[in-house]
Design a protein around this motif. Structure first.
Motif, PDB file in Angstrom:
ATOM      1  N   VAL A  51      -5.554   8.328  -1.154  1.00 48.72           N
ATOM      2  CA  VAL A  51      -4.852   9.562  -0.773  1.00 48.72           C
ATOM      3  C   VAL A  51      -5.302   9.675   0.782  1.00 48.72           C
ATOM      4  CG1 VAL A  51      -5.110  11.101  -2.677  1.00 48.72           C
ATOM      5  CG2 VAL A  51      -6.847  10.932  -1.105  1.00 48.72           C
ATOM      6  N   ASP A  52      -4.324  10.396   1.617  1.00 42.49           N
ATOM      7  CA  ASP A  52      -4.367  10.476   3.029  1.00 42.49           C
ATOM      8  C   ASP A  52      -5.519  11.516   3.479  1.00 42.49           C
ATOM      9  OD1 ASP A  52      -3.854  10.136   5.446  1.00 42.49           O
ATOM     10  OD2 ASP A  52      -1.572  11.265   5.648  1.00 42.49           O
ATOM     11  N   GLY A  53      -5.908  11.416   4.594  1.00 38.62           N
ATOM     12  CA  GLY A  53      -6.929  12.107   5.233  1.00 38.62           C
ATOM     13  C   GLY A  53      -8.224  11.710   5.059  1.00 38.62           C
ATOM     14  N   PHE A  54      -8.401  10.400   4.690  1.00 35.95           N
ATOM     15  CA  PHE A  54      -9.576   9.634   4.770  1.00 35.95           C
ATOM     16  C   PHE A  54     -10.132   8.895   5.825  1.00 35.95           C
ATOM     17  CE2 PHE A  54      -9.983  11.348   0.599  1.00 35.95           C
ATOM     18  CZ  PHE A  54     -11.339  11.470   0.157  1.00 35.95           C
ATOM     19  N   THR A  78      -9.101   8.235  -5.503  1.00 38.78           N
ATOM     20  CA  THR A  78      -9.709   6.948  -5.955  1.00 38.78           C
ATOM     21  C   THR A  78     -10.198   5.870  -5.046  1.00 38.78           C
ATOM     22  OG1 THR A  78      -8.102   7.078  -7.884  1.00 38.78           O
ATOM     23  CG2 THR A  78      -9.104   5.023  -7.573  1.00 38.78           C
ATOM     24  N   PHE A  79     -11.450   5.658  -5.073  1.00 35.38           N
ATOM     25  CA  PHE A  79     -12.124   4.412  -4.213  1.00 35.38           C
ATOM     26  C   PHE A  79     -11.914   3.214  -4.979  1.00 35.38           C
ATOM     27  CE2 PHE A  79     -13.714   8.471  -2.649  1.00 35.38           C
ATOM     28  CZ  PHE A  79     -13.768   8.314  -1.236  1.00 35.38           C
ATOM     29  N   ASP A  80     -10.980   2.177  -4.578  1.00 38.45           N
ATOM     30  CA  ASP A  80     -10.995   0.962  -5.291  1.00 38.45           C
ATOM     31  C   ASP A  80     -11.821  -0.065  -4.064  1.00 38.45           C
ATOM     32  OD1 ASP A  80      -9.569   1.087  -7.610  1.00 38.45           O
ATOM     33  OD2 ASP A  80      -7.792   1.335  -6.401  1.00 38.45           O
ATOM     34  N   LEU A  81     -12.718  -1.136  -4.553  1.00 41.80           N
ATOM     35  CA  LEU A  81     -13.553  -1.955  -3.821  1.00 41.80           C
ATOM     36  C   LEU A  81     -13.111  -3.338  -4.239  1.00 41.80           C
ATOM     37  CD1 LEU A  81     -15.071   0.650  -4.149  1.00 41.80           C
ATOM     38  CD2 LEU A  81     -17.273  -0.968  -3.966  1.00 41.80           C
ATOM     39  N   PHE A  82     -12.797  -3.975  -3.365  1.00 43.30           N
ATOM     40  CA  PHE A  82     -12.403  -5.369  -3.574  1.00 43.30           C
ATOM     41  C   PHE A  82     -13.108  -6.364  -2.613  1.00 43.30           C
ATOM     42  CE2 PHE A  82      -8.743  -2.490  -3.835  1.00 43.30           C
ATOM     43  CZ  PHE A  82      -8.155  -2.892  -4.938  1.00 43.30           C
ATOM     44  N   GLN A  83     -13.903  -7.369  -3.356  1.00 42.35           N
ATOM     45  CA  GLN A  83     -14.557  -8.289  -2.353  1.00 42.35           C
ATOM     46  C   GLN A  83     -13.293  -9.143  -1.788  1.00 42.35           C
ATOM     47  OE1 GLN A  83     -17.375 -10.448  -4.624  1.00 42.35           O
ATOM     48  NE2 GLN A  83     -18.307 -11.313  -2.866  1.00 42.35           N
ATOM     49  N   MET A 115       0.724  -1.232  -0.102  1.00 39.83           N
ATOM     50  CA  MET A 115       0.008   0.101   0.133  1.00 39.83           C
ATOM     51  C   MET A 115       0.869   1.106   0.131  1.00 39.83           C
ATOM     52  SD  MET A 115      -3.262   0.743   2.300  1.00 39.83           S
ATOM     53  CE  MET A 115      -3.150  -0.667   3.405  1.00 39.83           C
ATOM     54  N   ASN A 116       0.399   2.236  -0.795  1.00 39.20           N
ATOM     55  CA  ASN A 116       1.340   3.397  -0.719  1.00 39.20           C
ATOM     56  C   ASN A 116       1.190   4.276   0.552  1.00 39.20           C
ATOM     57  OD1 ASN A 116       1.870   3.006  -3.463  1.00 39.20           O
ATOM     58  ND2 ASN A 116       0.281   3.942  -4.248  1.00 39.20           N
ATOM     59  N   PRO A 117       2.199   5.085   1.063  1.00 39.46           N
ATOM     60  CA  PRO A 117       2.263   5.711   2.300  1.00 39.46           C
ATOM     61  C   PRO A 117       0.708   6.628   2.628  1.00 39.46           C
ATOM     62  CG  PRO A 117       4.312   6.362   0.977  1.00 39.46           C
ATOM     63  CD  PRO A 117       3.264   5.567   0.021  1.00 39.46           C
ATOM     64  N   GLY A 118       0.256   7.295   1.401  1.00 36.61           N
ATOM     65  CA  GLY A 118      -1.020   8.043   1.848  1.00 36.61           C
ATOM     66  C   GLY A 118      -2.238   7.266   1.779  1.00 36.61           C
TER      67      GLY A 118
END
Length: 131
Positions: free
Chosen positions: A109-112, A93-98, A1-4
């Protein structure tokens, strides 16, 4: 996973989670509650408008608002929803994974962190922890 990058597991199927993000103004319910998201059409190239209003989670004074405009850049139903800030081009970007019996949502991104906790509660039919 990326830092943010932020991620949360939601005990709900991908369709429920997807609808919590893009359908019927539901984004406004869990993301910055009290502020307003308007996503008239969930299609690439369409505009989304967000108006941040004062809350305990920001430093806005009563009566102050921050309007923001975004352009939807990617829509893969039940998998990915992306939009870019018209001000500076930042892409969200919101990615959804079952995953197992639920859905993992990852935001690039950070802040969520607080918003993802709210999304989890909303999609699971629980009270929002951050209002």
């Amino acid at each position: 996973m990326n830092p943010g990058t932020r991620s949360v597991f939601i005990d709900a199927d991908p369709e429920t989670v997807w609808n919590s993000i893009v359908k019927d103004g539901r984004f406004s319910t869990w993301y910055a509650p009290g502020s307003s998201w308007q996503i008239p059409k969930v299609e690439v190239g369409e505009k989304a408008l967000f108006t941040l209003l004062p809350s305990d989670h920001n430093s806005l004074e009563e009566g102050e608002t921050i309007p923001m405009s975004f352009t939807i850049t990617e829509v893969l139903p039940l998998e990915r929803f992306s939009y870019a800030s018209d001000l500076d081009g930042t892409v969200f970007t919101f990615d959804l994974f079952q995953e197992q019996n639920g859905t993992r949502v990852t935001v690039n991104v950070d802040g969520f962190a607080l918003s993802l906790e709210n999304l989890k509660a909303f999609a699971e039919g629980k009270n929002l922890p951050h209002i």
